[in-house]
Design a protein around this motif. Sequence first.
Motif, PDB file in Angstrom:
ATOM      1  N   UNK A 106      67.288  20.853  49.037  1.00 13.81           N
ATOM      2  CA  UNK A 106      68.373  21.049  50.006  1.00 13.81           C
ATOM      3  C   UNK A 106      69.698  21.341  49.296  1.00 13.81           C
ATOM      4  N   UNK A 107      69.807  20.943  48.022  1.00 12.71           N
ATOM      5  CA  UNK A 107      71.003  21.254  47.241  1.00 12.71           C
ATOM      6  C   UNK A 107      70.781  22.537  46.445  1.00 12.71           C
ATOM      7  N   UNK A 108      69.588  22.634  45.891  1.00 13.35           N
ATOM      8  CA  UNK A 108      69.289  23.764  45.003  1.00 13.35           C
ATOM      9  C   UNK A 108      69.438  25.121  45.699  1.00 13.35           C
ATOM     10  N   UNK A 109      68.957  25.210  46.924  1.00 15.04           N
ATOM     11  CA  UNK A 109      68.968  26.513  47.603  1.00 15.04           C
ATOM     12  C   UNK A 109      70.399  27.008  47.883  1.00 15.04           C
ATOM     13  N   UNK A 110      71.254  26.184  48.531  1.00 12.51           N
ATOM     14  CA  UNK A 110      72.631  26.679  48.706  1.00 12.51           C
ATOM     15  C   UNK A 110      73.351  26.908  47.377  1.00 12.51           C
ATOM     16  N   UNK A 111      72.981  26.128  46.357  1.00 15.94           N
ATOM     17  CA  UNK A 111      73.625  26.302  45.050  1.00 15.94           C
ATOM     18  C   UNK A 111      73.311  27.677  44.464  1.00 15.94           C
ATOM     19  N   UNK A 112      72.060  28.084  44.589  1.00 13.94           N
ATOM     20  CA  UNK A 112      71.696  29.419  44.102  1.00 13.94           C
ATOM     21  C   UNK A 112      72.465  30.487  44.892  1.00 13.94           C
ATOM     22  N   UNK A 113      72.594  30.257  46.190  1.00 16.87           N
ATOM     23  CA  UNK A 113      73.367  31.214  47.007  1.00 16.87           C
ATOM     24  C   UNK A 113      74.816  31.322  46.536  1.00 16.87           C
ATOM     25  N   UNK A 114      75.429  30.188  46.241  1.00 16.72           N
ATOM     26  CA  UNK A 114      76.819  30.194  45.771  1.00 16.72           C
ATOM     27  C   UNK A 114      76.929  31.008  44.488  1.00 16.72           C
ATOM     28  N   UNK A 115      75.963  30.818  43.575  1.00 21.32           N
ATOM     29  CA  UNK A 115      76.034  31.556  42.309  1.00 21.32           C
ATOM     30  C   UNK A 115      75.816  33.050  42.504  1.00 21.32           C
ATOM     31  N   UNK A 116      74.898  33.397  43.391  1.00 21.12           N
ATOM     32  CA  UNK A 116      74.683  34.825  43.649  1.00 21.12           C
ATOM     33  C   UNK A 116      75.964  35.439  44.208  1.00 21.12           C
ATOM     34  N   UNK A 117      76.580  34.750  45.167  1.00 21.97           N
ATOM     35  CA  UNK A 117      77.814  35.278  45.763  1.00 21.97           C
ATOM     36  C   UNK A 117      78.906  35.419  44.704  1.00 21.97           C
ATOM     37  N   UNK A 118      79.011  34.432  43.828  1.00 21.72           N
ATOM     38  CA  UNK A 118      80.041  34.483  42.786  1.00 21.72           C
ATOM     39  C   UNK A 118      79.831  35.684  41.870  1.00 21.72           C
ATOM     40  N   UNK A 119      78.576  35.878  41.471  1.00 18.21           N
ATOM     41  CA  UNK A 119      78.269  36.992  40.573  1.00 18.21           C
ATOM     42  C   UNK A 119      78.591  38.332  41.246  1.00 18.21           C
ATOM     43  N   UNK A 120      78.219  38.448  42.517  1.00 19.81           N
ATOM     44  CA  UNK A 120      78.467  39.705  43.225  1.00 19.81           C
ATOM     45  C   UNK A 120      79.972  39.994  43.313  1.00 19.81           C
ATOM     46  N   UNK A 121      80.753  38.979  43.675  1.00 21.12           N
ATOM     47  CA  UNK A 121      82.203  39.181  43.830  1.00 21.12           C
ATOM     48  C   UNK A 121      82.844  39.549  42.495  1.00 21.12           C
ATOM     49  N   UNK A 122      82.494  38.817  41.436  1.00 25.67           N
ATOM     50  CA  UNK A 122      83.125  39.096  40.150  1.00 25.67           C
ATOM     51  C   UNK A 122      82.675  40.440  39.582  1.00 25.67           C
ATOM     52  N   UNK A 123      81.443  40.812  39.858  1.00 29.77           N
ATOM     53  CA  UNK A 123      80.959  42.098  39.363  1.00 29.77           C
ATOM     54  C   UNK A 123      81.713  43.248  40.028  1.00 29.77           C
ATOM     55  N   UNK A 124      82.190  43.012  41.249  1.00 27.42           N
ATOM     56  CA  UNK A 124      82.919  44.072  41.955  1.00 27.42           C
ATOM     57  C   UNK A 124      84.322  44.284  41.379  1.00 27.42           C
ATOM     58  N   UNK A 125      84.815  43.340  40.584  1.00 26.24           N
ATOM     59  CA  UNK A 125      86.089  43.550  39.902  1.00 26.24           C
ATOM     60  C   UNK A 125      87.265  42.829  40.539  1.00 26.24           C
ATOM     61  N   UNK A 126      88.399  42.890  39.851  1.00 19.63           N
ATOM     62  CA  UNK A 126      89.580  42.151  40.299  1.00 19.63           C
ATOM     63  C   UNK A 126      90.074  42.677  41.638  1.00 19.63           C
ATOM     64  N   UNK A 127      90.234  43.985  41.755  1.00 16.70           N
ATOM     65  CA  UNK A 127      90.806  44.544  42.979  1.00 16.70           C
ATOM     66  C   UNK A 127      89.773  44.615  44.108  1.00 16.70           C
TER      67      UNK A 127
END
Length: 506
Positions: free
Chosen positions: A153-174
């Motif tokens: 129940x913790x692991x699944x949302x945690x993986x989601x948070x990391x995926x979202x973080x990676x996607x946002x940062x990969x898109x760049x600062x602007x």
Amino acid sequence: EPETREEFSGQLGFILSAIGSAVGLGNIWRFPGVAYENGGGAFMVPYLVALLTAGIPILLLDYAIGHRFRGAAPLAFRRLKRWLEGLGWFQVMICFVIAVYYAVIIAWALSYFVYSFDLSWGDDTAGFFTGSYLQLADVGGADPWFTLDFVSAVLIPLVLVWVATIVVLAAGVAKGVEKVNFIFIPLLFVAFGALVIRSLTLPGATDGLNALFTPDWGAIADPAVWIAAYGQIFFSLSIAFGIMITYASYRKRRANLTSPGLVVAFANSGFEVFAGIGVFAALGFLANQQALAIAELEGISGPILAFVTFPAIVSQMPAGPLFGALFFGSLVMAGFTSLISILQVVSASFQEKFGWTRVQAVIRIGVVAAVISVVGFSTTTGLIALDTVDNWANNIGIVASAVVTTVVVGWILRRTGEMRFHLNSVSTLQVGRWWSFCIIVLGPVVLTYMLVSRIVSLIQDGYEGYAETYLGVAGWGTVVVLLVGAAVLTLMRWRVEPDKFDAWPT
Ligand code: PHE
Ligand code: NA
């Protein structure tokens, strides 16, 4: 040829992103409890003094370093003085360590956002949090201090948070960081604002506000209260751990720095005082429902406030699911915008030193952080590990970094004047000599006192009654990891000629 530096689209994007970093869990669950326990209304005096003498001055110093030397912390400090690169990597390590557990709290909030739509568990929120949800091990009792028993129940949302973080940062600062803040920060202010206004109209709200604001003037004579005020300001403004240096490095060359700094500082403090009002109004309601005095309530700060006390409050409120969702949605937005800011520091630093592309850096760092995050904190011993690492990273790591920055820049290198000149040459609002005085004299004195007294108290009294060997590994071990990691990264060879990046002509 190095790429040209990424940039925020303009002043508003920068301000919203800096507010997004500053406004985090600390504003919502830390400030109200700290203020209440350190003199109530009287706490506002040391708090404002800390804001004006350390918070804003060091925030502006971070901006000046980042903007003038146009790099994330290691490159910026290296350009300031070659041997200072290590301080930058120390800050990168702090960011990495904080990111690894901060993501876990966002994952909990994400779960609770979903759980708040059906509050049938609301009768026993304490049992639900540590039992049903976290499946906390009986450490110190039958179970070991560290397990690898994963909690899905913790692991699944945690993986989601990391995926979202990676996607946002990969898109760049602007296109990534700034866009997320453009959406989440206004939404956060509206959602949280609705919650605070609702809390103020609940029965018992005034008792809560009286409890928070009734001044205990005697507290002002207590040095511990001043330490609490400076500590809150530091953590809350996200200063002295590389974030504001990195964000400022993405501003255009001709970009006003001082007035945005004031906007960010006052928005952050305004948000936390506002959160204090909302949280204590809600606590007043809970006390009223249970026929208790506020002083008798337990769990008025930290994870227990958010995941045990608050669910108890909303489950007794009319339209509870709506306000539960607003509360946990606010935690997710406040936390996520802070998480991307700390990870940007790590990603940018690796791009600059090792010549990785943005996407390479984000994926490599994101995956390593995600794995450590999952192994260390999504298990049945995760809560205790999180609490311990957090205490050492914040109370020792960030303060030590601030002491070194102010002592080195102010005393050893005597570069405060140059930094002030830089701020003034790009900004409309000028900073005066008072600023240099805060950086050179007040900062080092107050911060050194704070650091030493914290180290002494951790050595003498331990922490939360946890086993000494455990604190040795998880607490002091964290400091060792910060130092060793920083040393190794500093000693590695630059794959990109550091002076090739576009910098200010010096
Ligand atoms: N300023 C944040 C807060 O008040 C602290 C923080 C920032 C923590 C960035 C982690 C990352 O909660
Ligand atoms: Na904050």
